[in-house]
Design a protein around this motif. Structure first.
Motif, PDB file in Angstrom:
ATOM      1  N   GLY A   1       0.830  -1.154  -0.011  1.00 46.04           N
ATOM      2  CA  GLY A   1       0.137  -0.074   0.000  1.00 46.04           C
ATOM      3  C   GLY A   1       0.792   1.253  -0.026  1.00 46.04           C
ATOM      4  N   ASN A   2       0.149   2.254  -0.593  1.00 45.26           N
ATOM      5  CA  ASN A   2       1.025   3.603  -0.565  1.00 45.26           C
ATOM      6  C   ASN A   2       1.389   4.517   0.764  1.00 45.26           C
ATOM      7  OD1 ASN A   2      -1.605   4.274  -0.247  1.00 45.26           O
ATOM      8  ND2 ASN A   2      -1.659   5.981  -1.735  1.00 45.26           N
ATOM      9  N   ASP A   3       0.409   4.063   1.709  1.00 47.37           N
ATOM     10  CA  ASP A   3       0.711   4.520   3.114  1.00 47.37           C
ATOM     11  C   ASP A   3       1.931   4.145   3.584  1.00 47.37           C
ATOM     12  OD1 ASP A   3      -1.787   5.621   2.948  1.00 47.37           O
ATOM     13  OD2 ASP A   3      -2.783   4.011   4.462  1.00 47.37           O
ATOM     14  N   PHE A   4       2.419   3.046   3.301  1.00 44.89           N
ATOM     15  CA  PHE A   4       3.787   2.686   3.865  1.00 44.89           C
ATOM     16  C   PHE A   4       4.711   3.141   2.941  1.00 44.89           C
ATOM     17  CE2 PHE A   4       1.988  -1.571   5.264  1.00 44.89           C
ATOM     18  CZ  PHE A   4       1.306  -1.167   6.206  1.00 44.89           C
ATOM     19  N   ALA A   5       4.748   3.153   1.792  1.00 44.25           N
ATOM     20  CA  ALA A   5       5.448   3.873   0.685  1.00 44.25           C
ATOM     21  C   ALA A   5       5.934   5.275   1.115  1.00 44.25           C
ATOM     22  CB  ALA A   5       5.180   3.690  -0.795  1.00 44.25           C
ATOM     23  N   SER A   6       4.630   5.966   1.289  1.00 44.02           N
ATOM     24  CA  SER A   6       4.592   7.460   1.522  1.00 44.02           C
ATOM     25  C   SER A   6       5.424   7.721   2.873  1.00 44.02           C
ATOM     26  CB  SER A   6       3.436   8.310   1.496  1.00 44.02           C
ATOM     27  OG  SER A   6       2.587   7.600   2.670  1.00 44.02           O
ATOM     28  N   ALA A   7       5.168   6.837   3.862  1.00 41.73           N
ATOM     29  CA  ALA A   7       5.888   7.103   5.288  1.00 41.73           C
ATOM     30  C   ALA A   7       7.340   6.851   5.108  1.00 41.73           C
ATOM     31  CB  ALA A   7       5.291   6.153   6.265  1.00 41.73           C
ATOM     32  N   ILE A   8       7.578   5.918   4.334  1.00 38.48           N
ATOM     33  CA  ILE A   8       9.107   5.506   4.333  1.00 38.48           C
ATOM     34  C   ILE A   8       9.762   6.730   3.529  1.00 38.48           C
ATOM     35  CG2 ILE A   8      10.928   4.158   3.193  1.00 38.48           C
ATOM     36  CD1 ILE A   8       9.076   1.662   3.684  1.00 38.48           C
ATOM     37  N   VAL A   9       9.241   7.246   2.251  1.00 39.79           N
ATOM     38  CA  VAL A   9       9.748   8.292   1.685  1.00 39.79           C
ATOM     39  C   VAL A   9       9.982   9.671   2.567  1.00 39.79           C
ATOM     40  CG1 VAL A   9       9.067   9.860  -0.250  1.00 39.79           C
ATOM     41  CG2 VAL A   9       9.167   7.516  -0.540  1.00 39.79           C
ATOM     42  N   ARG A  10       9.083  10.061   3.340  1.00 36.74           N
ATOM     43  CA  ARG A  10       8.594  11.024   4.221  1.00 36.74           C
ATOM     44  C   ARG A  10      10.203  10.948   5.396  1.00 36.74           C
ATOM     45  NH1 ARG A  10       3.138  10.352   4.616  1.00 36.74           N
ATOM     46  NH2 ARG A  10       3.345   9.443   6.314  1.00 36.74           N
ATOM     47  N   ASN A  11      10.261   9.736   5.689  1.00 34.78           N
ATOM     48  CA  ASN A  11      11.101   9.358   6.689  1.00 34.78           C
ATOM     49  C   ASN A  11      12.623   9.513   6.146  1.00 34.78           C
ATOM     50  OD1 ASN A  11      12.968   7.823   8.687  1.00 34.78           O
ATOM     51  ND2 ASN A  11      10.974   7.951   9.823  1.00 34.78           N
ATOM     52  N   CYS A  12      12.676   8.999   4.744  1.00 37.49           N
ATOM     53  CA  CYS A  12      13.977   9.365   4.226  1.00 37.49           C
ATOM     54  C   CYS A  12      14.337  10.721   3.858  1.00 37.49           C
ATOM     55  CB  CYS A  12      14.024   8.644   2.822  1.00 37.49           C
ATOM     56  SG  CYS A  12      13.952   6.865   2.853  1.00 37.49           S
TER      57      CYS A  12
END
Length: 421
Positions: free
Chosen positions: A357-368
């Motif tokens: 899901g994109n929630d996980f992807a966006s959370a990781i990208v924000r954290n990066c």
């Protein structure tokens, strides 16, 4: 930041995810006016394969400008254009046994897509063009009609026509090429005889979906058997991104047309071309033109990039090695975080990891981003984290970026664990 909010259109996109003001860049690094550094895993969406302000390309450009070399020439003849055509022929086309003429279009990839589609229709007399699910080819009307992304298609304001769409390899378990072949041989299928098929062999925005060599060879045979032109959009996957200069090289196919933009200019300068088989060159003079198709500064840096990086196989080996470095980390992340990730995507230095899901992807990208890295997502639901750094990145720099990704994934995983408990 205030000037951007007041004066710039809401259509801007990347700045919303990376809300800082950049002031300088070098190699795989971007710096803000406050001195913060970010490792760049976006690389101008593939326009900066040779990095920011590449020293070799910069010197060639500065020398050319200092000599009062022609900057803008429409489609007139210049020494810079001649040098580019010579380098392209000698270092790229001849070694690969490819015979193409070069059409300089307007400087964007989407304009080159438009030119290729127009030429296919002109040459064949047919209007229909077959494209594939999850393909992305640009945002002008013809290219947008060929694209699958509903977010972009929704901005058109008019019906998008002239296209028949087929399933790309692996799409929903459907054999798209068997369907294509059957429809071509059935007078009641409703499929109008296509002028061409248009495809990315590795779908960038669509989620890093890879067409196998066998699939591409089968598609090429269908096209040849039915007098249909094959157009490869190598705007994002070309210029070495997959490990070979053209993405389709491992399959040994020879498309009728190839579209290049983004990193063909070397330095991030606007430039786009259509490579076409000589017998297809039925254009009348000026029939497809564009004011900025003679960007000589881009010709200079494009020439230097080809001569410096593609006169032997050393750079290609470097790309393969760095791609394996990325794949090792992706495979490790799949083992460590099964609750976050599903599978690896892409190849070479055009790889990604699909999330649940994109929630996980966006959370990781924000954290990066918080940890000092620019990285983006792809796919129909932005569910694929896309590793897209400059090809010139060093082993140690790549390790830094991959470490940030792994650390960010671990942080998101820990949040999930706390919520579950």
């Amino acid at each position: 930041m205030d000037i951007f909010k007041k004066q710039e259109s809401n259509v801007r996109f990347y700045a919303n995810n990376f809300p800082v003001v950049f002031s300088s860049a070098k190699g795989c690094w971007l710096k803000t006016k406050n001195g913060a550094s970010y490792i760049d895993f976006l690389a101008g969406a593939g326009s900066l394969n040779y990095g920011h302000n590449n020293s070799i390309l910069k010197k060639a450009l500065i020398d050319y400008i200092n000599s009062d070399g022609v900057a803008h020439s429409l489609d007139m003849l210049t020494e810079a254009k001649a040098a580019f055509l010579t380098a392209l022929r000698n270092h790229i086309l001849v070694p690969r046994e490819l015979d193409y003429k070069v059409q300089f279009t307007g400087p964007t990839g989407t304009n080159a897509v438009e030119a290729a589609m127009k030429l296919a229709r002109k040459v064949t007399g047919h209007t229909n063009i077959v494209t594939f699910t999850n393909g992305f080819h640009g945002c002008t009307y013809g290219a947008l009609a060929a694209s699958g992304n509903q977010h972009h298609r929704g901005g058109s304001g008019i019906p998008l026509t002239g296209i028949s769409r087929l399933p790309f390899e692996g799409y929903a378990g459907i054999d798209g090429l068997a369907l294509f072949k059957t429809m071509l041989n059935d007078n009641s299928s409703g499929l109008d005889k296509p002028a061409a098929v248009l495809l990315e062999t590795l779908q960038g925005e669509g989620g890093l979906n890879v067409a196998s060599n066998k699939w591409l060879q089968h598609l090429s045979k269908i096209c040849k058997d039915n007098d249909i032109l094959m157009i490869v959009d190598d705007i994002q996957a070309g210029c070495g991104r997959t490990g070979t200069f053209f993405s389709f090289e491992p399959s040994s196919i020879k498309p009728d047309m190839v579209i290049l933009s983004k990193s063909i200019g070397g330095y991030g300068l606007p430039m786009a071309v259509v490579l076409l088989k000589p017998e297809l060159d039925e254009w009348s003079p000026g029939e497809h033109n564009g004011t900025f198709r003679g960007n000589n500064h881009a010709f200079v840096t494009a020439t230097k990039a080809i001569e410096n990086y593609w006169s032997n196989d050393e750079f290609a080996k470097h790309i393969i090695e760095r791609g394996q470095q990325v794949r090792t980390v992706i495979e490790r992340a799949l083992q460590r975080f099964p609750s976050l990730f599903i599978r690896a995507k892409g190849r070479g230095m055009m790889q990604g990891i699909e999330c649940h899901g994109n929630d996980f992807a966006s959370a990781i990208v924000r954290n990066c981003f918080e940890k000092g890295m620019i990285i983006e997502t792809a796919g129909p639901k932005d569910e694929v984290i896309k590793f897209f750094c400059p090809l010139t990145i060093s082993e140690s720099e790549l390790e830094q970026g991959l470490h940030i990704f792994e650390y960010s994934a671990e942080c998101v995983s820990q949040v999930l664990t706390r919520k579950a408990s």
